[in-house]
Motif scaffolding. Structure first.
Motif, PDB file in Angstrom:
ATOM      1  N   ARG A 193     -10.439   3.062  -9.624  1.00  0.00           N
ATOM      2  CA  ARG A 193      -9.864   3.310  -8.397  1.00  0.00           C
ATOM      3  C   ARG A 193      -8.809   4.521  -8.608  1.00  0.00           C
ATOM      4  O   ARG A 193      -8.069   4.276  -9.713  1.00  0.00           O
ATOM      5  CB  ARG A 193      -9.310   2.283  -7.496  1.00  0.00           C
ATOM      6  CG  ARG A 193     -10.519   1.155  -6.916  1.00  0.00           C
ATOM      7  CD  ARG A 193      -9.611   0.103  -6.272  1.00  0.00           C
ATOM      8  NE  ARG A 193      -8.909  -0.570  -7.083  1.00  0.00           N
ATOM      9  CZ  ARG A 193      -7.780  -1.057  -6.668  1.00  0.00           C
ATOM     10  NH1 ARG A 193      -7.447  -0.985  -5.460  1.00  0.00           N
ATOM     11  NH2 ARG A 193      -6.838  -1.913  -7.533  1.00  0.00           N
ATOM     12  N   PRO A 194      -8.591   5.308  -7.674  1.00  0.00           N
ATOM     13  CA  PRO A 194      -7.334   6.396  -7.864  1.00  0.00           C
ATOM     14  C   PRO A 194      -6.176   5.537  -7.611  1.00  0.00           C
ATOM     15  O   PRO A 194      -6.055   4.609  -7.175  1.00  0.00           O
ATOM     16  CB  PRO A 194      -7.533   7.238  -6.945  1.00  0.00           C
ATOM     17  CG  PRO A 194      -8.518   6.847  -5.951  1.00  0.00           C
ATOM     18  CD  PRO A 194      -9.247   5.654  -6.478  1.00  0.00           C
ATOM     19  N   VAL A 195      -4.944   5.857  -8.519  1.00  0.00           N
ATOM     20  CA  VAL A 195      -3.814   5.268  -8.464  1.00  0.00           C
ATOM     21  C   VAL A 195      -3.325   6.302  -7.188  1.00  0.00           C
ATOM     22  O   VAL A 195      -2.739   7.401  -7.249  1.00  0.00           O
ATOM     23  CB  VAL A 195      -2.737   5.612  -9.583  1.00  0.00           C
ATOM     24  CG1 VAL A 195      -1.590   4.838  -9.361  1.00  0.00           C
ATOM     25  CG2 VAL A 195      -3.540   4.495 -10.794  1.00  0.00           C
ATOM     26  N   ARG A 196      -2.792   5.429  -6.091  1.00  0.00           N
ATOM     27  CA  ARG A 196      -2.179   6.266  -4.873  1.00  0.00           C
ATOM     28  C   ARG A 196      -0.746   5.902  -4.964  1.00  0.00           C
ATOM     29  O   ARG A 196      -0.410   4.852  -5.195  1.00  0.00           O
ATOM     30  CB  ARG A 196      -3.012   6.025  -3.702  1.00  0.00           C
ATOM     31  CG  ARG A 196      -4.572   6.351  -3.754  1.00  0.00           C
ATOM     32  CD  ARG A 196      -4.950   5.986  -2.467  1.00  0.00           C
ATOM     33  NE  ARG A 196      -6.290   6.662  -2.219  1.00  0.00           N
ATOM     34  CZ  ARG A 196      -7.396   5.881  -2.435  1.00  0.00           C
ATOM     35  NH1 ARG A 196      -7.290   4.638  -2.724  1.00  0.00           N
ATOM     36  NH2 ARG A 196      -8.718   6.474  -2.503  1.00  0.00           N
ATOM     37  N   ARG A 197       0.073   6.959  -4.208  1.00  0.00           N
ATOM     38  CA  ARG A 197       1.407   6.546  -3.986  1.00  0.00           C
ATOM     39  C   ARG A 197       1.505   5.468  -3.201  1.00  0.00           C
ATOM     40  O   ARG A 197       2.474   4.661  -3.355  1.00  0.00           O
ATOM     41  CB  ARG A 197       2.240   7.751  -3.450  1.00  0.00           C
ATOM     42  CG  ARG A 197       2.607   8.593  -4.551  1.00  0.00           C
ATOM     43  CD  ARG A 197       3.272   9.941  -3.816  1.00  0.00           C
ATOM     44  NE  ARG A 197       3.076  11.073  -4.974  1.00  0.00           N
ATOM     45  CZ  ARG A 197       4.333  11.460  -5.555  1.00  0.00           C
ATOM     46  NH1 ARG A 197       5.475  11.065  -5.071  1.00  0.00           N
ATOM     47  NH2 ARG A 197       4.242  12.295  -6.472  1.00  0.00           N
ATOM     48  N   VAL A 212      -5.504  10.479 -11.411  1.00  0.00           N
ATOM     49  CA  VAL A 212      -5.093   9.338 -12.138  1.00  0.00           C
ATOM     50  C   VAL A 212      -5.761   8.240 -11.576  1.00  0.00           C
ATOM     51  O   VAL A 212      -5.831   7.802 -10.493  1.00  0.00           O
ATOM     52  CB  VAL A 212      -3.507   9.090 -12.392  1.00  0.00           C
ATOM     53  CG1 VAL A 212      -3.116   7.985 -12.996  1.00  0.00           C
ATOM     54  CG2 VAL A 212      -2.836  10.368 -12.767  1.00  0.00           C
ATOM     55  N   LEU A 213      -6.528   7.568 -12.497  1.00  0.00           N
ATOM     56  CA  LEU A 213      -7.388   6.414 -12.334  1.00  0.00           C
ATOM     57  C   LEU A 213      -6.790   5.042 -13.004  1.00  0.00           C
ATOM     58  O   LEU A 213      -5.961   5.215 -13.813  1.00  0.00           O
ATOM     59  CB  LEU A 213      -8.760   6.602 -12.644  1.00  0.00           C
ATOM     60  CG  LEU A 213      -9.490   8.054 -12.460  1.00  0.00           C
ATOM     61  CD1 LEU A 213     -10.800   8.251 -12.556  1.00  0.00           C
ATOM     62  CD2 LEU A 213      -9.700   7.695 -10.632  1.00  0.00           C
ATOM     63  N   ARG A 214      -7.264   3.943 -12.289  1.00  0.00           N
ATOM     64  CA  ARG A 214      -6.865   2.564 -12.826  1.00  0.00           C
ATOM     65  C   ARG A 214      -8.057   1.842 -12.979  1.00  0.00           C
ATOM     66  O   ARG A 214      -8.901   2.030 -11.993  1.00  0.00           O
ATOM     67  CB  ARG A 214      -5.783   2.019 -12.031  1.00  0.00           C
ATOM     68  CG  ARG A 214      -6.165   1.840 -10.591  1.00  0.00           C
ATOM     69  CD  ARG A 214      -5.156   1.378  -9.822  1.00  0.00           C
ATOM     70  NE  ARG A 214      -5.028  -0.140  -9.984  1.00  0.00           N
ATOM     71  CZ  ARG A 214      -4.018  -0.822  -9.567  1.00  0.00           C
ATOM     72  NH1 ARG A 214      -3.221  -0.441  -8.756  1.00  0.00           N
ATOM     73  NH2 ARG A 214      -3.895  -2.280  -9.759  1.00  0.00           N
ATOM     74  N   LYS A 215      -8.304   0.708 -13.736  1.00  0.00           N
ATOM     75  CA  LYS A 215      -9.346  -0.202 -13.621  1.00  0.00           C
ATOM     76  C   LYS A 215      -8.843  -1.345 -14.288  1.00  0.00           C
ATOM     77  O   LYS A 215      -8.358  -1.202 -15.474  1.00  0.00           O
ATOM     78  CB  LYS A 215     -10.630   0.344 -14.537  1.00  0.00           C
ATOM     79  CG  LYS A 215     -11.609  -0.776 -14.165  1.00  0.00           C
ATOM     80  CD  LYS A 215     -12.943  -0.094 -14.917  1.00  0.00           C
ATOM     81  CE  LYS A 215     -13.930  -1.333 -14.845  1.00  0.00           C
ATOM     82  NZ  LYS A 215     -15.433  -0.451 -15.254  1.00  0.00           N
TER      83      LYS A 215
END
Length: 161
Positions: free
Chosen positions: A28-32, A99-102
């Motif tokens: 998922r994208p890292v969102r503010r 920027v993504l995260r998992k």
């Protein structure tokens, strides 16, 4: 009747925790702001849960210091697990710039350990209180602090990319 209510609450809690863990394993994208919505929702539910838990205890007898101290310890443990889990989440910049995260297998294992810790501490809180469901009802507050801590630290790592 109370046993069926307790069973329904357990099923709901397992479903919520399961949803949180499954979402952690998706890229998922890292969102503010988006990463803070769930902790805020859980926080509101957590405040209501703790209020319900306190009310369930004080209807039978006064709330003593031990269950309150154990609740504080439980919420500190939640923050600790969130901080540790944040280090297990992969964070990277995709070729298009997002920027993504998992989460990883370690993230999942730490979620399971965290829920186990909450369950154990919740039982201790309820035993120390002598009545009511203060420990059990604090699950959403626990999730809010744990997930909020994790998300804030992952966002911090993402900002450094």
């Amino acid at each position: 009747m109370q046993n069926s209510q307790g069973d329904a609450a357990l099923v709901a809690a397992v479903a919520v925790v399961g949803l949180v863990v499954v979402r952690q394993l998706r890229t998922r994208p890292v969102r503010r702001v988006g990463s803070l919505v769930a902790p805020v929702v859980f926080g509101v539910l957590g405040i209501a849960g703790i209020a319900f838990g306190v009310a369930s205890v004080v209807k039978d007898h006064p709330l003593t210091a031990l269950p309150v101290a154990l609740l504080v310890v439980s919420l500190a443990v939640a923050a600790g697990f969130g901080a540790i889990r944040a280090r297990t989440v992969r964070v990277w910049r995709a070729p298009e710039g997002a920027v993504l995260r998992k989460g990883t297998a370690a993230t999942t294992g730490l979620w399971l350990a965290s829920v186990g810790a909450h369950f154990g501490l919740g039982q201790w809180i309820d035993h120390a209180a002598g009545a009511g469901l203060l420990g059990t009802a604090s699950l959403y507050a626990y999730l809010a602090i744990s997930l909020g801590t994790q998300n804030l630290l992952v966002r911090g790592r993402a900002a450094m990319l």
